[in-house]
Design an enzyme around this catalytic site. Sequence first.
Site, PDB file in Angstrom:
ATOM      1  N   GLU A  36       0.871  -1.173   0.000  1.00 20.55           N
ATOM      2  CA  GLU A  36       0.000   0.000   0.000  1.00 20.55           C
ATOM      3  C   GLU A  36       0.909   1.224   0.000  1.00 20.55           C
ATOM      4  O   GLU A  36       1.794   1.340   0.851  1.00 20.55           O
ATOM      5  CB  GLU A  36      -0.897   0.013   1.247  1.00 20.55           C
ATOM      6  CG  GLU A  36      -1.814   1.224   1.216  1.00 20.55           C
ATOM      7  CD  GLU A  36      -2.782   1.304   2.387  1.00 20.55           C
ATOM      8  OE1 GLU A  36      -2.774   0.424   3.253  1.00 20.55           O
ATOM      9  OE2 GLU A  36      -3.544   2.291   2.408  1.00 20.55           O
ATOM     10  N   ARG A 296       5.855 -13.094   9.030  1.00 21.58           N
ATOM     11  CA  ARG A 296       6.487 -11.824   8.704  1.00 21.58           C
ATOM     12  C   ARG A 296       7.839 -11.733   9.381  1.00 21.58           C
ATOM     13  O   ARG A 296       8.130 -12.452  10.334  1.00 21.58           O
ATOM     14  CB  ARG A 296       5.600 -10.672   9.135  1.00 21.58           C
ATOM     15  CG  ARG A 296       5.439 -10.550  10.646  1.00 21.58           C
ATOM     16  CD  ARG A 296       4.309  -9.620  11.038  1.00 21.58           C
ATOM     17  NE  ARG A 296       4.564  -8.241  10.670  1.00 21.58           N
ATOM     18  CZ  ARG A 296       3.878  -7.559   9.742  1.00 21.58           C
ATOM     19  NH1 ARG A 296       2.913  -8.134   9.077  1.00 21.58           N
ATOM     20  NH2 ARG A 296       4.157  -6.315   9.496  1.00 21.58           N
ATOM     21  N   LYS A 306       4.780   0.854   9.316  1.00 25.47           N
ATOM     22  CA  LYS A 306       4.896   2.145   8.627  1.00 25.47           C
ATOM     23  C   LYS A 306       4.396   3.280   9.503  1.00 25.47           C
ATOM     24  O   LYS A 306       4.940   4.378   9.454  1.00 25.47           O
ATOM     25  CB  LYS A 306       4.101   2.087   7.315  1.00 25.47           C
ATOM     26  CG  LYS A 306       4.824   1.340   6.222  1.00 25.47           C
ATOM     27  CD  LYS A 306       4.070   1.393   4.917  1.00 25.47           C
ATOM     28  CE  LYS A 306       3.315   0.129   4.666  1.00 25.47           C
ATOM     29  NZ  LYS A 306       2.687   0.019   3.357  1.00 25.47           N
TER      30      LYS A 306
HETATM   31  P1  ATP Z   1       3.147  -2.397   7.986  1.00 27.69           P
HETATM   32  O1  ATP Z   1       2.260  -3.279   8.809  1.00 27.69           O
HETATM   33  O2  ATP Z   1       4.578  -2.523   8.296  1.00 27.69           O
HETATM   34  O3  ATP Z   1       2.704  -1.002   7.938  1.00 27.69           O
HETATM   35  P2  ATP Z   1       1.802  -3.425   5.786  1.00 27.69           P
HETATM   36  O4  ATP Z   1       1.580  -4.873   5.932  1.00 27.69           O
HETATM   37  O5  ATP Z   1       0.675  -2.525   6.042  1.00 27.69           O
HETATM   38  O6  ATP Z   1       3.088  -2.980   6.558  1.00 27.69           O
HETATM   39  P3  ATP Z   1       1.749  -3.457   2.983  1.00 27.69           P
HETATM   40  O7  ATP Z   1       2.121  -2.337   2.125  1.00 27.69           O
HETATM   41  O8  ATP Z   1       0.332  -3.832   3.080  1.00 27.69           O
HETATM   42  O9  ATP Z   1       2.346  -3.095   4.372  1.00 27.69           O
HETATM   43  O10 ATP Z   1       2.620  -4.747   2.681  1.00 27.69           O
HETATM   44  C1  ATP Z   1       2.889  -5.216   1.393  1.00 27.69           C
HETATM   45  C2  ATP Z   1       3.280  -6.666   1.459  1.00 27.69           C
HETATM   46  O11 ATP Z   1       4.418  -6.816   2.288  1.00 27.69           O
HETATM   47  C3  ATP Z   1       2.187  -7.504   2.083  1.00 27.69           C
HETATM   48  O12 ATP Z   1       2.034  -8.656   1.290  1.00 27.69           O
HETATM   49  C4  ATP Z   1       2.682  -7.821   3.447  1.00 27.69           C
HETATM   50  O13 ATP Z   1       2.207  -9.078   3.865  1.00 27.69           O
HETATM   51  C5  ATP Z   1       4.196  -7.810   3.255  1.00 27.69           C
HETATM   52  N1  ATP Z   1       4.854  -7.438   4.499  1.00 27.69           N
HETATM   53  C6  ATP Z   1       4.623  -6.357   5.261  1.00 27.69           C
HETATM   54  N2  ATP Z   1       5.374  -6.372   6.369  1.00 27.69           N
HETATM   55  C7  ATP Z   1       6.123  -7.502   6.314  1.00 27.69           C
HETATM   56  C8  ATP Z   1       7.100  -8.103   7.169  1.00 27.69           C
HETATM   57  N3  ATP Z   1       7.467  -7.536   8.312  1.00 27.69           N
HETATM   58  N4  ATP Z   1       7.648  -9.269   6.784  1.00 27.69           N
HETATM   59  C9  ATP Z   1       7.298  -9.846   5.626  1.00 27.69           C
HETATM   60  N5  ATP Z   1       6.388  -9.350   4.777  1.00 27.69           N
HETATM   61  C10 ATP Z   1       5.797  -8.189   5.104  1.00 27.69           C
HETATM   62 MG    MG Z   2      -1.170  -3.604   4.878  1.00 32.29          MG
END
Ligand code: ATP
Ligand code: MG
Length: 590
Positions: A36, A296, A306
């Site tokens: 996102e 993760r 984020k």
């Molecule tokens: P955050 O929770 O850190 O704000 P998010 O999950 O909201 O991150 P997205 O932009 O939705 O961020 O993530 C994009 C992709 O990256 C998703 O498929 C998510 O599962 C993966 N992802 C996010 N954080 C991690 C992590 N710590 N380890 C592995 N994959 C991740």
């Molecule tokens: Mg997300």
Amino acid sequence: MITENAPAPSDFIRDIVAADLQSGLHTKIHTRFPPEPNGYLHIGHAKSICLNFGIAREFDGTCNLRMDDTNPTKEEVEYVDSIIADVKWLIGGWADYRLGMKPKGALPEAKEIDGKSDFHLSAIRNPQSEIEFEPFYASDYFDQIYEYAVQLIRKGLAYVCDMTPEETDEFRRLGKESHYRVRGIEENLDLFARMKAGEFPDGSRTLRARIDVSSPNVWLRDPVLYRIRHAEHHHTGNKWCIYPMYDFAHCLSDYVEGITHSICTLEFEVHRPLYDWILESLDLPRRLPHQYEFARLNLAYTVMSKRKLMQLVNEKLVSGWDDPRMPTISGIRRRGVTPAALRAFAYNIGITKYNGLTDVSVLEYAIREDLNKHALRRLAVLRPIKVVLTNLPAEHYEELDAVNNPEDASAGSRKIPFGRELFIEHDDFMETPPPKFFRLKPGGEVRLKYAYIIKCEEVVKDDAGNVIELRCTVDPDSKSGGATANRKVKGTIHWVSAAHSIEAEVRLYDRLFTTPEPDADGDFKQHLNPNSLEIVTAKCEPSLAEASSDLRYQFERLAYFAVDKDSTPSRPVFNRTITLKDTWAKEMKK
Ligand code: ATP
Ligand code: MG
């Protein structure tokens, strides 16, 4: 350890992919990485990028970079641009593979989506060109997603609900049916069209799936599919005032792009029944994508969400998203870590189903391994103290040979100037040293790397008693590698010639937090390391005036460094990427 040339890693997801190819379920693997654009990517995303793009690469498939942009109020073009740059940087080394970028401007056509043709978007492999390609956007499918919502309404599987967001949450929590659940299809179609037309204010209505409000899985309790948001979208502008929720948009975007394996983190495991319900409830002629979950990355001594990283930026606790102490990909890049090291890290940690905390030493190992192989060795003194070689004439000048990288003969050697006045590291001299101190002390001898053995004859102090100069003699027969160098001393130290040295700003970075799980007590900002940045003016050998941001350097006996973007020809700036050894491990043992 897996290196770039070693066999591809194996894990339960790759096993599934391999089995699906073997059984003929799929002939072509298609994954996606769907961030996102509401912030910069971090090292957790790097794990996901390496997994999704890695699988596509290893199995001769395709991976789409897709902006998961369904929430206009949080998303910005700045983030889109940073994500593209970060993904390109991280997988750019796999130059054979320009993964999943679509030709600029070309959008999926409705007929493909309606299933009248079996065509699905093929992402482009094009090693020649990057500029012409752009990522996929979930928001490009808003028209189709809207049509799918209408299809659900027609099937009696979705309804317009007039409850407030709070009431909706409360009813879902309690497993209670909304009064609007019984609304007729025609009324729902009419209201949904009017939602789209902008007739209702934010929060006044939603479109909800009609599934099962008493399901033990709360995600199946008539989840919201669409909400009203009168907000400008970074990619679709003011075209829409209703936006699909993540769960609705995600599975359909996967379907539209022909994704075979939709890989996400474990939190989404409970969403999977909804993912499947949506796809199975619609009349979709092509093979449906499947969701798989992995653990993760949680990395010690940092925070990763984020939202928290944004707080650090907004509250100016760091210099920006790309502050070299940040766990963002842009911060890690600026610090001097190479994409190969980050990929090696992602491979080394592996893919599992169990959440855990990864020790930073795993990341640091990958960085040191890589830099040790590739960094050019240079001499620099971070905290200088002057040495005068009293038995040399003032005009003495010679050039000495120094190897560029003992790990890589092809890196060659260079000349370094040597004269009567030098700088050595303040720490390498002690006036009253402990017994096993083998560096310079009054009356003691030490070897200058690539040069001669010197002996400390006199210590000069200022009025306050600070040591300001060491007067030494040099043994002219002790030249490194020379025919007469027939004796050894225990210590070897680094140095630079005072007359020829250049000054550089050196930024010494350390961990941003002092505790392994800074957010364990919910107050991560309390655990910021007050000493995570120290800036010194170093004396460097002259060749560092031409240091390149494409290369990495080891300042011998000190650490690995990279040129910072703030660097100018008159004032080079270096970031310490990582120390030569794990200084924190030593701390713990004390
Ligand atoms: P955050 O929770 O850190 O704000 P998010 O999950 O909201 O991150 P997205 O932009 O939705 O961020 O993530 C994009 C992709 O990256 C998703 O498929 C998510 O599962 C993966 N992802 C996010 N954080 C991690 C992590 N710590 N380890 C592995 N994959 C991740
Ligand atoms: Mg997300």
